[in-house]
Motif scaffolding. Structure first.
Motif, PDB file in Angstrom:
ATOM      1  N   ALA A 124       0.834  -1.207   0.000  1.00  0.00           N
ATOM      2  CA  ALA A 124       0.000   0.000   0.000  1.00  0.00           C
ATOM      3  C   ALA A 124       0.869   1.256   0.000  1.00  0.00           C
ATOM      4  O   ALA A 124       0.567   2.239  -0.679  1.00  0.00           O
ATOM      5  N   SER A 125       1.982   1.214   0.766  1.00  0.00           N
ATOM      6  CA  SER A 125       2.891   2.353   0.820  1.00  0.00           C
ATOM      7  C   SER A 125       3.570   2.572  -0.529  1.00  0.00           C
ATOM      8  O   SER A 125       3.660   3.701  -1.022  1.00  0.00           O
ATOM      9  N   ARG A 127       2.471   1.606  -3.427  1.00  0.00           N
ATOM     10  CA  ARG A 127       1.450   2.003  -4.395  1.00  0.00           C
ATOM     11  C   ARG A 127       1.176   3.501  -4.313  1.00  0.00           C
ATOM     12  O   ARG A 127       1.107   4.181  -5.336  1.00  0.00           O
ATOM     13  N   GLN A 128       1.028   3.997  -3.107  1.00  0.00           N
ATOM     14  CA  GLN A 128       0.764   5.425  -2.937  1.00  0.00           C
ATOM     15  C   GLN A 128       1.929   6.261  -3.454  1.00  0.00           C
ATOM     16  O   GLN A 128       1.730   7.263  -4.142  1.00  0.00           O
ATOM     17  N   ASP A 129       3.149   5.815  -3.144  1.00  0.00           N
ATOM     18  CA  ASP A 129       4.332   6.540  -3.601  1.00  0.00           C
ATOM     19  C   ASP A 129       4.406   6.532  -5.130  1.00  0.00           C
ATOM     20  O   ASP A 129       4.708   7.565  -5.755  1.00  0.00           O
ATOM     21  N   GLU A 130       4.124   5.390  -5.736  1.00  0.00           N
ATOM     22  CA  GLU A 130       4.175   5.282  -7.194  1.00  0.00           C
ATOM     23  C   GLU A 130       3.109   6.166  -7.836  1.00  0.00           C
ATOM     24  O   GLU A 130       3.375   6.857  -8.826  1.00  0.00           O
ATOM     25  N   GLU A 131       1.904   6.154  -7.285  1.00  0.00           N
ATOM     26  CA  GLU A 131       0.828   6.974  -7.840  1.00  0.00           C
ATOM     27  C   GLU A 131       1.175   8.461  -7.792  1.00  0.00           C
ATOM     28  O   GLU A 131       0.920   9.206  -8.745  1.00  0.00           O
ATOM     29  N   GLU A 132       1.760   8.888  -6.669  1.00  0.00           N
ATOM     30  CA  GLU A 132       2.112  10.301  -6.529  1.00  0.00           C
ATOM     31  C   GLU A 132       3.198  10.704  -7.529  1.00  0.00           C
ATOM     32  O   GLU A 132       3.123  11.765  -8.166  1.00  0.00           O
ATOM     33  N   THR A 264       0.777  -0.121  -8.648  1.00  0.00           N
ATOM     34  CA  THR A 264      -0.546   0.493  -8.733  1.00  0.00           C
ATOM     35  C   THR A 264      -1.613  -0.513  -9.136  1.00  0.00           C
ATOM     36  O   THR A 264      -2.760  -0.421  -8.717  1.00  0.00           O
TER      37      THR A 264
END
Length: 290
Positions: A124-125, A127-132, A264
């Motif tokens: 989850a961490s 994924r969030q970093d990649e999305e940003e 993601t």
């Protein structure tokens, strides 16, 4: 009486299938190197899926049996009786050994569940970093990501999505394989067995090309290289943690743009397409991309 025998046969089969699955899982675990975190993470997901599928299958069979034979209502009791029968037929030595194995299995399962929970938190961490990061890169280009189906054709679908002429995924796969076969000297040196590191033989390379056409094999940079030559167009691949890769820089057309994601997508590594940002998203009209 026959109903009861059918029930016992079903439950014994369930017990056997569970043991066979555990043996299969053990082989899967032994085949994955302990240091390969990516494969270990995928292994945990595969094991959880297999166990859940078998549990669901057994539950559905039990419910169906109860519907067909409502007179037999206590399946749990029969299951316990069968388990006791199995234990009573074992010697004390085997019984102790089985209990130790069961304790070890329970401890291992508990440990794997904790590991899976930690992995999900890390995922989850990531994924969030990649999305940003991807969001910032695409924002600078006045683009946004366009999701492609997660069906192993994602790379070809992302290419198809951006072409100004109509073409099928099947055609893109066929043309990719045909180009690679005709230019074997340009591609063969880059293929090696992931397990042994041995270089591909020509026969194995041609088999790989056959898979491009006949299966939903996942495409990568070498297939993109072939497509850039076929289309005579650069292909830019945007990533979160590395500079964008441009394939086919010798061509002068406006590049097709793909987004490569690792976290993601719930199904692992994946390619998406892009589209122009919606007008007004950043205070102005989005530029024409294609």
């Amino acid at each position: 009486m026959e109903d009861s025998r059918s029930e016992q046969r079903m439950l014994r089969r369930h017990h056997r299938e569970k043991k066979e699955l555990q043996a299969r899982i053990q082989l899967m675990r032994s085949s994955v190197p302990k240091g390969d975190k990516k494969k270990r993470k995928q292994l945990h997901l595969d094991v959880a899926r297999l166990e859940a599928e078998l549990e669901q299958k057994h539950q559905q069979e039990l419910e169906k049996f109860q519907e067909d034979f409502p007179g037999i209502s206590n399946l749990d009791s029969v299951t316990e009786d069968l388990a006791k029968m199995d234990l009573e037929n074992q010697s004390p030595h085997l019984l102790r050994a089985q209990r130790k194995r069961e304790r070890r299995v329970a401890l291992e399962r508990s440990r794997q569940e904790r590991i899976a929970e930690v992995n999900m938190e890390y995922l989850a961490s990531f994924r969030q970093d990649e999305e940003e990061k991807l969001g910032a890169i695409l924002e600078a280009k006045h683009l946004e990501m366009k999701d492609m189906p997660t069906d192993s054709h994602c790379m070809y679908r992302a290419i198809q999505d951006q072409l100004v002429f109509s073409v099928t995924v099947e055609s893109l796969r066929n043309r990719t394989a045909e180009y690679m076969r005709k230019h074997i000297d340009d591609f063969l040196p880059f293929f090696s067995d992931p397990e042994t590191g041995d270089a591909y033989s020509p026969d194995r390379f041609f088999s790989y090309c056959d898979d491009i056409v006949c299966s939903a094999s996942w495409g990568g940079q070498l297939e993109l290289r072939a497509l850039s030559h076929i289309l005579q167009t650069p292909i830019e691949v945007i990533q979160a943690d590395s500079p964008a890769i441009v394939i086919g820089e010798e061509y002068t057309r406006k590049p097709l743009i793909l987004v490569y994601v690792r976290y993601t997508c719930n199904f692992g590594e994946h390619y998406n397409s892009v589209k122009p940002q919606q007008a007004g998203a950043t205070g102005g009209a989005a530029p024409r991309l294609f």
